[in-house]
Write a protein that holds these residues in place. Structure first.
Motif, PDB file in Angstrom:
ATOM      1  N   ARG A  49      37.516  64.602 -74.085  1.00 13.10           N
ATOM      2  CA  ARG A  49      37.071  65.104 -74.733  1.00 13.10           C
ATOM      3  C   ARG A  49      36.814  63.812 -75.598  1.00 13.10           C
ATOM      4  N   ASN A  50      35.622  63.151 -75.712  1.00 11.84           N
ATOM      5  CA  ASN A  50      35.871  62.560 -77.305  1.00 11.84           C
ATOM      6  C   ASN A  50      34.818  63.301 -78.962  1.00 11.84           C
ATOM      7  N   TYR A  51      33.422  63.634 -78.574  1.00 11.71           N
ATOM      8  CA  TYR A  51      32.956  64.197 -79.079  1.00 11.71           C
ATOM      9  C   TYR A  51      32.197  64.877 -79.127  1.00 11.71           C
ATOM     10  N   GLU A  52      31.478  65.785 -79.328  1.00  9.29           N
ATOM     11  CA  GLU A  52      30.355  66.435 -79.367  1.00  9.29           C
ATOM     12  C   GLU A  52      28.998  66.173 -80.224  1.00  9.29           C
ATOM     13  N   GLN A  71      28.776  66.780 -74.472  1.00  5.49           N
ATOM     14  CA  GLN A  71      29.926  66.386 -74.917  1.00  5.49           C
ATOM     15  C   GLN A  71      29.863  65.324 -73.999  1.00  5.49           C
TER      16      GLN A  71
END
Length: 207
Positions: A49-52, A71
């Motif tokens: 995951r990086n960011y929403e 995401q």
């Protein structure tokens, strides 16, 4: 008593029982849907995951999901991609719940170049598609998932077996996909491995 004289009563009884079961399923009296908290999703094997990404719910159509997450994700070599998961309390394909991923891409100006079925490490069946627009070519791995059923394993026999499980006749469903630019995208094996991790996490979240 003549058995033939009982047939109309048996037919009406079956019809009433079927209608009652359909009503209880549709209203949630039986096997109430459990909305998963998608913020609890963790990294997915080779994919991280990086960011929403903020999304205006208004762009999700007339029948939006009850819960969704969009995401930015990273492949094992740092490739940037996107992941979308949508949760619906009741799937109604005729009304666009959930949306067909391939139809959505075509509506955005992409044409489909390739499509194949992938198997995850635990046997889930996923779709791997390549779409091309005037500016981009992308690989999209996507699937539909119901509680207690491995994606791709749905059949009349599976449905009968589910009647005896805690999930029973639950109607909630999730639609999910990974998207990466085709050039430099993670391998299909890596994407299938990551998809299985997401499948397992969703299964835990909506119990």
């Amino acid at each position: 008593m003549n058995i033939l004289s009982l047939l109309p009563k048996i037919a009406w009884t079956s019809l009433l029982l079927g209608g009652a079961m359909s009503l209880m399923t549709d209203t949630g009296w039986m096997n109430t849907p459990v909305t998963p908290d998608l913020s609890q999703l963790e990294d997915f094997g080779p994919v991280k995951r990086n960011y929403e990404i903020e999304v205006d719910p208004a762009i999700l159509g007339d029948f939006p999901p009850e819960r969704f997450t969009f995401q930015s994700i990273a492949g094992p070599d740092g490739q940037e991609g996107r992941m979308y998961i949508a949760y619906y309390k009741r799937g109604r394909r005729w009304s666009g719940r959930p949306h067909d991923v391939n139809v959505c891409y075509r509506s955005m100006g992409f044409k489909e170049l390739d499509a194949k079925v992938l198997k995850s490490t635990e046997g889930a069946e996923l779709w791997s598609r390549v779409f091309q627009s005037e500016t981009r070519t992308v690989r999209v791995v996507h699937w539909l998932q119901r509680p207690g059923i491995l994606p791709g394993a749905e059949s009349p026999l599976t449905s009968l077996k589910m009647m005896a499980t805690p999930e029973g006749v639950r109607q909630d469903i999730s639609s999910a996909y990974f998207e990466f630019d085709l050039e430099g995208a993670p391998s299909e094996e890596q994407l299938a491995e990551s998809a299985q991790v997401v499948i397992n996490q969703l299964e835990d979240l909506w119990k």
